[in-house]
Design an enzyme around this catalytic site. Structure first.
Site, short mmCIF file in Angstrom:
data_model
loop_
_atom_site.label_atom_id
_atom_site.label_comp_id
_atom_site.label_asym_id
_atom_site.label_seq_id
_atom_site.Cartn_x
_atom_site.Cartn_y
_atom_site.Cartn_z
N GLU A 116 0.76 -1.16 0.02
CA GLU A 116 -0.11 0.01 -0.08
C GLU A 116 0.87 1.21 0.04
O GLU A 116 1.68 1.36 0.80
CB GLU A 116 -0.70 0.04 1.24
CG GLU A 116 -1.91 1.23 1.25
CD GLU A 116 -2.92 1.25 2.34
OE1 GLU A 116 -3.68 1.89 2.26
OE2 GLU A 116 -3.01 0.12 3.13
N LYS A 164 -8.74 -1.18 0.89
CA LYS A 164 -9.73 -1.83 1.79
C LYS A 164 -10.39 -2.77 0.96
O LYS A 164 -10.87 -2.64 -0.16
CB LYS A 164 -10.60 -0.75 2.13
CG LYS A 164 -10.16 -0.25 3.43
CD LYS A 164 -10.36 -0.74 4.70
CE LYS A 164 -9.57 -0.41 5.78
NZ LYS A 164 -8.28 -0.82 6.14
#
Length: 432
Positions: free
Chosen positions: A235, A251
């Site tokens: 990420e 997410k």
């Protein structure tokens, strides 16, 4: 201030291994590796920064102001990390949970020596005070012989413990759900720690193993004296290129399958899963709000919404939000107004951080913080510290944490299973 030289390399993969091996002689090391995961906003395939000329290391409540002064006065490349608990420097919050790692909350250094790899071109940028060492260093690097170690599994047996049991985890998630149903928050990222005491590991070997398992686009190896961060994070937190700001929260997670058809079905199911999409969209709204604090009016855009990317061990749902920063906004201000990253807190942000602080057992520290760098042009690029092993060599303490987004649709047992999936690579890297 720096001498810059460019060289062609024959084998980029081998060069990366040699650079990282050579770097172990220094007290301060930051290694960033994209693992050739090509994406729109990449700058370099790998970066190595070693040997501090100056540094800032602080737990101060004025950490961001000190970083702003340091970054501005240095006017050079600086590398380091921001711990999650710098939230207390931004809001009226506290961190009182157990901390066995003892990492400083902020650590940045100005390296004497930087290597930037892109394709088959290696840029070498040394401070002028040490640029007479370039030829000798390159010769030393070239002469390194890479030998894959065969670990003696009885030598460093790592016994991993759980900070909380499954039953306790489920009970805590149920408390979180009560907060959500009551309307206190609508999403929270709850994390749990796995750890090992009185244990020694080879940090470089462990990182290489972890990285080979996951091969993520934002991998990092950080050595700051006797403290190590071994990260296989997929990420990006935030990047600045000129006036453009890019944030890419994750997410939504699903396992991989060996069978290609089944794997594709899992990927499609993730992209259409209403719970996973709602988690992602909530954080997108939070990031949009954070970026708007320093953005030119009307410039915040959602470039990609809930796009599924595939990594070696998992599929991940990622969104990309961009903005244009206003004039006279400093790089550190952009980070401070978006920190900690929404994917690791929940929403509303402050309420979520208060609630998870009360429910979690461990101080997060570097975990769910960020590793990255600033350039002399006031650009920056930072990841999110997840899928990472933290190691205090002096204390012989190892820690890795995992978390997940809890919403009204969360089923505690399934959330626990997702945590174990996310923890798999770290456990394997340590146990094998």
């Amino acid at each position: 201030m720096r001498s810059t030289h460019k060289y062609k390399v024959v084998n980029a993969k081998e060069t990366k291994r040699k650079l990282l091996s050579w770097a172990q002689q220094f007290e301060e090391v930051v290694w960033l590796d994209s693992n050739d995961y090509h994406q729109k906003y990449e700058s370099y395939d790998a970066i190595l920064a070693v040997d501090a000329f100056t540094l800032i290391r602080t737990d101060s409540e004025l950490a961001f102001e000190q970083l702003k002064e340091y970054q501005s006065n240095t006017n050079d490349w600086i590398f380091g990390y921001l711990s999650y608990d710098l939230k207390n420097d931004i809001e009226n919050l506290k961190s009182s949970n157990k901390d066995d790692l003892g990492f400083p909350e902020l650590y940045f250094f100005q390296p004497k020596k930087i290597f930037l790899l892109k394709g088959n071109e290696l840029q070498v940028r040394y401070l002028k005070m040490v640029d007479d060492e370039i030829d000798d260093d390159l010769k030393e690097i070239e002469e390194i012989t890479i030998v894959d170690k065969i670990t003696d599994k009885t030598a460093h047996k790592v016994k991993i413990k759980l900070r909380i049991t499954k039953d306790v985890y489920i009970a805590k998630i149920e408390k979180l759900l009560k907060h959500i149903h009551r309307g206190d928050i609508y999403e929270a990222n709850f994390c749990q720690e796995f750890y090992a005491e009185n244990t020694t590991i080879d940090p470089l070997e462990t990182f290489l193993h972890l990285n080979s398992i996951s091969r993520p686009p934002f991998a990092s190896y950080v050595k700051l004296e006797d403290q190590y961060i071994l990260s296989a994070t997929p990420e990006r937190y935030i990047k600045k290129e000129g006036t453009e700001i890019i944030s890419q929260p994750i997410k939504g997670t699903a396992k991989r399958a060996v069978d290609l058809e089944e794997d594709n079905e899992i990927k499609i199911a993730l992209s259409e899963d209403p719970k996973e999409r709602s988690e992602n969209i909530m954080i997108v709204d939070l990031v949009r709000n954070d970026l708007s604090k320093t953005a030119v009016k009307g410039s915040v855009q959602v470039e990609e919404l809930c796009k599924v990317y595939t990594f070696d061990q998992v599929h991940q749902m990622i969104s990309t939000i961009t903005s244009k920063s206003r004039e006279k906004v400093t790089p550190v201000d952009i980070i401070k107004t978006t920190f900690p990253m929404g994917s690791m807190t929940g929403a509303p942000k402050i309420s979520a951080m208060e609630i998870i602080e009360n429910l979690e057992e461990t101080k997060r520290g570097v975990y769910s913080g960020s590793i990255g760098y600033f350039t002399p042009e006031n650009d920056f690029d930072f990841n999110v510290v997840i899928r990472s092993i933290l190691y205090n060599q002096e204390r012989k303490f190892i820690s890795y944490s995992v978390g997940g987004a809890i919403t009204s649709k969360s089923i505690p047992e399934k959330e626990y299973e997702e945590c174990l999936l996310k923890a798999k690579a770290m456990r394997e890297a340590l146990e094998n």
